[in-house]
Design a protein around this motif. Structure first.
Motif, PDB file in Angstrom:
ATOM      1  N   ALA A 195      -7.313  -0.379  -0.024  1.00 32.65           N
ATOM      2  CA  ALA A 195      -7.794  -1.468   1.000  1.00 32.65           C
ATOM      3  C   ALA A 195      -9.158  -1.573   0.947  1.00 32.65           C
ATOM      4  O   ALA A 195      -9.814  -2.871   1.261  1.00 32.65           O
ATOM      5  CB  ALA A 195      -7.322  -1.183   2.485  1.00 32.65           C
TER       6      ALA A 195
ATOM      7  N   TRP B 101      -2.034  -7.710   4.152  1.00 39.18           N
ATOM      8  CA  TRP B 101      -1.622  -6.622   3.485  1.00 39.18           C
ATOM      9  C   TRP B 101       0.125  -6.337   3.896  1.00 39.18           C
ATOM     10  O   TRP B 101       0.426  -6.018   4.944  1.00 39.18           O
ATOM     11  CB  TRP B 101      -2.402  -5.240   3.496  1.00 39.18           C
ATOM     12  CG  TRP B 101      -3.355  -5.160   2.432  1.00 39.18           C
ATOM     13  CD1 TRP B 101      -4.666  -5.148   3.077  1.00 39.18           C
ATOM     14  CD2 TRP B 101      -3.208  -4.797   1.325  1.00 39.18           C
ATOM     15  NE1 TRP B 101      -5.488  -4.857   1.597  1.00 39.18           N
ATOM     16  CE2 TRP B 101      -4.605  -4.529   0.731  1.00 39.18           C
ATOM     17  CE3 TRP B 101      -2.297  -4.589   0.363  1.00 39.18           C
ATOM     18  CZ2 TRP B 101      -4.561  -4.448  -0.740  1.00 39.18           C
ATOM     19  CZ3 TRP B 101      -2.448  -4.178  -1.021  1.00 39.18           C
ATOM     20  CH2 TRP B 101      -3.619  -4.262  -1.347  1.00 39.18           C
TER      21      TRP B 101
ATOM     22  N   ALA C   5      -5.309   1.516   6.948  1.00 40.35           N
ATOM     23  CA  ALA C   5      -5.722   0.397   6.473  1.00 40.35           C
ATOM     24  C   ALA C   5      -6.614  -0.738   7.454  1.00 40.35           C
ATOM     25  O   ALA C   5      -7.477  -1.374   6.850  1.00 40.35           O
ATOM     26  CB  ALA C   5      -4.261  -0.509   6.328  1.00 40.35           C
ATOM     27  N   ARG C   6      -6.185  -0.341   8.444  1.00 35.92           N
ATOM     28  CA  ARG C   6      -7.343  -1.144   9.686  1.00 35.92           C
ATOM     29  C   ARG C   6      -8.815  -0.680   9.343  1.00 35.92           C
ATOM     30  O   ARG C   6      -9.843  -1.375   9.486  1.00 35.92           O
ATOM     31  CB  ARG C   6      -6.990  -1.047  10.844  1.00 35.92           C
ATOM     32  CG  ARG C   6      -7.623  -1.656  11.910  1.00 35.92           C
ATOM     33  CD  ARG C   6      -7.703  -3.362  11.889  1.00 35.92           C
ATOM     34  NE  ARG C   6      -6.738  -3.961  12.818  1.00 35.92           N
ATOM     35  CZ  ARG C   6      -5.932  -4.703  12.764  1.00 35.92           C
ATOM     36  NH1 ARG C   6      -5.825  -5.158  11.413  1.00 35.92           N
ATOM     37  NH2 ARG C   6      -5.285  -5.154  13.512  1.00 35.92           N
TER      38      ARG C   6
ATOM     39  N   VAL D 168      -4.294   4.400   0.431  1.00 31.06           N
ATOM     40  CA  VAL D 168      -4.182   3.333   1.405  1.00 31.06           C
ATOM     41  C   VAL D 168      -5.832   2.890   1.536  1.00 31.06           C
ATOM     42  O   VAL D 168      -6.337   1.826   1.433  1.00 31.06           O
ATOM     43  CB  VAL D 168      -3.757   3.416   2.687  1.00 31.06           C
ATOM     44  CG1 VAL D 168      -3.995   2.321   3.811  1.00 31.06           C
ATOM     45  CG2 VAL D 168      -2.047   3.475   2.570  1.00 31.06           C
TER      46      VAL D 168
ATOM     47  N   VAL E  99       1.334  -3.203   4.443  1.00 34.68           N
ATOM     48  CA  VAL E  99       0.825  -1.885   4.433  1.00 34.68           C
ATOM     49  C   VAL E  99       1.870  -0.877   4.212  1.00 34.68           C
ATOM     50  O   VAL E  99       1.702  -0.031   3.411  1.00 34.68           O
ATOM     51  CB  VAL E  99       0.464  -1.544   5.930  1.00 34.68           C
ATOM     52  CG1 VAL E  99      -0.132  -0.123   5.899  1.00 34.68           C
ATOM     53  CG2 VAL E  99      -0.923  -2.743   6.128  1.00 34.68           C
TER      54      VAL E  99
ATOM     55  N   LEU F 286      -2.392  -6.961   9.066  1.00 33.10           N
ATOM     56  CA  LEU F 286      -1.499  -5.797   8.683  1.00 33.10           C
ATOM     57  C   LEU F 286      -0.086  -5.890   8.890  1.00 33.10           C
ATOM     58  O   LEU F 286       0.530  -6.133   9.917  1.00 33.10           O
ATOM     59  CB  LEU F 286      -1.998  -4.479   9.260  1.00 33.10           C
ATOM     60  CG  LEU F 286      -3.828  -4.324   8.822  1.00 33.10           C
ATOM     61  CD1 LEU F 286      -3.850  -2.897   9.734  1.00 33.10           C
ATOM     62  CD2 LEU F 286      -3.800  -4.272   7.431  1.00 33.10           C
TER      63      LEU F 286
ATOM     64  N   LEU G 184       0.785  -1.335  -0.050  1.00 33.83           N
ATOM     65  CA  LEU G 184      -0.027  -0.127  -0.024  1.00 33.83           C
ATOM     66  C   LEU G 184       0.830   1.216  -0.099  1.00 33.83           C
ATOM     67  O   LEU G 184       0.226   2.164  -0.666  1.00 33.83           O
ATOM     68  CB  LEU G 184      -1.115  -0.103   1.033  1.00 33.83           C
ATOM     69  CG  LEU G 184      -1.905  -1.100   1.110  1.00 33.83           C
ATOM     70  CD1 LEU G 184      -2.825  -1.138   2.391  1.00 33.83           C
ATOM     71  CD2 LEU G 184      -2.948  -0.639  -0.097  1.00 33.83           C
TER      72      LEU G 184
ATOM     73  N   PHE H 138      -0.987   2.489   8.864  1.00 35.58           N
ATOM     74  CA  PHE H 138      -1.551   1.077   9.239  1.00 35.58           C
ATOM     75  C   PHE H 138      -3.067   1.637   9.886  1.00 35.58           C
ATOM     76  O   PHE H 138      -4.112   0.683   9.744  1.00 35.58           O
ATOM     77  CB  PHE H 138      -0.681   0.616  10.506  1.00 35.58           C
ATOM     78  CG  PHE H 138       0.251  -0.288   9.956  1.00 35.58           C
ATOM     79  CD1 PHE H 138       1.490   0.166   9.515  1.00 35.58           C
ATOM     80  CD2 PHE H 138       0.358  -1.591  10.135  1.00 35.58           C
ATOM     81  CE1 PHE H 138       2.709  -0.721   8.917  1.00 35.58           C
ATOM     82  CE2 PHE H 138       1.264  -2.409   9.570  1.00 35.58           C
ATOM     83  CZ  PHE H 138       2.422  -1.984   9.163  1.00 35.58           C
TER      84      PHE H 138
END
Ligand code: G3I
Length: 449
Positions: free
Chosen positions: A144, A154, A189-190, A140, A156, A198, A114, A186
């Motif tokens: 995602a 991922w 992404a979460r 991101v 990340v 991740l 990412l 991060f």
């Protein structure tokens, strides 16, 4: 059923108990898994490869891919330059092609990558400061979100630490947006895909050194402060100048001890013959020795597919033939040959009932979050091993299953796929599903044949 796991079951005479018992025990001693992913799955691991979308139409390539591998990483297709060639305009064609191929063949996907200082589109290379930070976060989030529910893990952030002895961050335009850029990535992404693991991914971090110590410090800090991180990827690009470190296993272990999964993400080892084979064996054994090493991925299929093809660093030669390194890897995974010798004479039946050749148990572990969950189901073979299994797991009403992997699902019934029906006695395999809603308590039951 995978032809590698077909059994010679036809010889049993139905009436003779002793013969039935003999068949049951012979099944238990049957040939070990004969593909990389099947062998890895019996050890609770995955075995994956980097994949290039444009090679999927090459039948030699795709035949090996679908026979040997259970995890795929798009080699270039999910990178920033590929997925957002102009700002705010996303392009997923090649990456979607890989994901579709994987889903059609029971393979999972590692997303890569990412946020990275390389392979940025030209427009991003021209940004800095807040504009770049915002563009990175949007990238991101968008990517995602597009792949939500379809990605096992991922990468990340990729390669954010400097080489050499300094033990610090790599200078880059992303780094110059502020030291918190990694944790911001991060968190984004979460928020976009809560079910994906991740990972932070890097090279030259495979042994304990200044660079891996710096990554270790960052990850420790993330864990202490609750920054969402689940795994660390060790690229593991090796050659004579950068050999497999003697403390490779210990280094994986110290990261695992932080409460993370570790994964070997881009393995290739330049060389040939027995020396190369031995290095692949060492790497494989190291992963198996670390319980939280969840799997390993090689960075391409044939030597000719490699980003450094002249070093012949992979498991198949340019014609798709298995190399010595393939055999040593498969053997290290516990595959490739009989796990034990069949009995020299049929066992004598006794008055107690014979141990059934089937039999399995299943347990479910749930990772629930607001609005959704992932279930990992472990199928453990009884004393007779399995050829095939079916898990029945009533799911609560009101949920919607959005994805499943390593299994064929029909409502509440889950059946093995080609590569994980065969389980040796006492060994296990795992499958999973993702759903919206609330899981509650899940009680799977297992039947085997
Ligand atoms: O697709 C174009 C083609 O149209 C063009 O003619 C050709 C000319 O150079 O380039 C082709 O794209 C290349 C692409 O690979 C596909 O082959 C790029 O130039 C080339 O830069 C790209 O290299 C990739 C490299 O990452 C980019 O950074 C390698 O395939 C890929 O294996 C490599 O993978 C990295 C991981 O992402 C991160 N860790 C290290 C690893 C090895 O370098």
């Amino acid at each position: 059923m995978d032809r590698n796991r077909k059994r010679a079951l036809g010889a049993a005479g139905a009436g003779a108990l002793a013969v039935v018992v003999a068949v049951g025990i012979a099944s238990a001693a049957d040939a070990a898994a004969s593909t990389l992913h099947a062998a890895a799955a019996e050890k609770g691991r995955y075995f994956g490869t980097a994949v290039a979308a444009y090679k999927l139409s090459d039948s030699v390539y795709s035949t090996i891919l679908d026979r040997e591998f259970g995890m795929v990483t798009p080699e270039n297709e999910m990178k920033w330059d590929a997925t957002e060639p102009s700002q705010g305009s996303f392009s997923y064609g090649s990456a979607d092609q890989i994901v579709a191929h994987a889903q059609a063949h029971g393979q999972r996907v590692r997303g890569h990558a990412l946020a990275w200082h390389q392979q940025q589109p030209g427009w991003a290379q021209n940004l800095s400061g807040t504009a770049l930070r915002n563009a990175m976060v949007n990238h991101v989030t968008q990517v995602a979100t597009h792949y939500k529910g379809k990605i096992y893990a991922w990468d990340v952030v990729n390669e954010a630490f400097a080489d050499g002895g300094g033990g610090g961050r790599r200078d880059s335009s992303l780094q110059r947006t502020g030291n918190d850029w990694i944790e911001v990535a991060f968190r984004a992404a979460r928020a976009a895909d809560p079910a994906a693991k991740l990972c932070y991914n890097d090279y030259n971090t495979d042994g304990q050194n200044a660079k891996s110590n710096a990554v270790y410090a960052m990850v420790s800090d993330f864990k202490a402060r609750g920054v969402p991180i689940d795994c660390v990827g060790f690229q593991s690009h090796f050659n004579s100048a950068s050999p497999v470190p003697s403390d490779y296993q210990a280094n994986l272990q110290r990261f695992a001890d932080l409460g993370l999964d570790v994964q070997i993400t881009e393995l290739d080892i330049e060389g040939s013959g027995s020396a190369q084979a031995d290095n692949y064996r060492r790497v494989t054994e190291a992963c198996l020795a670390v319980s939280r090493c969840t799997g390993m991925t090689v960075w391409g299929i044939r030597d000719s597919d490699s980003w450094r093809a002249s070093g012949t660093p992979l498991l198949f030669d340019g014609n798709g033939n298995k190399k010595a390194a393939y055999t040593s890897t498969l053997t290290a995974l516990g595959g490739g040959g009989p796990t034990s010798s069949p009995p020299s004479s049929p066992p004598v039946s006794s008055s107690s009932p014979p141990v059934p050749s089937g039999g399995c148990t299943a347990t479910a572990s749930v990772n629930q979050w607001q609005g959704g969950f992932v279930v990992a189901v472990r199928v453990t073979a009884g004393s007779g091993g399995t050829n095939a299994w079916t898990v029945t797991m009533p799911l609560p009403s009101g949920i919607t299953v959005t994805n499943s992997w390593s299994v064929t699902r029909n409502g509440n019934t889950f059946t093995n796929v080609s590569y994980n029906g065969h389980i040796n006695p006492g060994q296990y395999t795992e499958f999973g599903l993702q759903a919206t809603g609330t899981a509650g308590t899940l009680t799977p039951t297992c039947a085997a044949s």
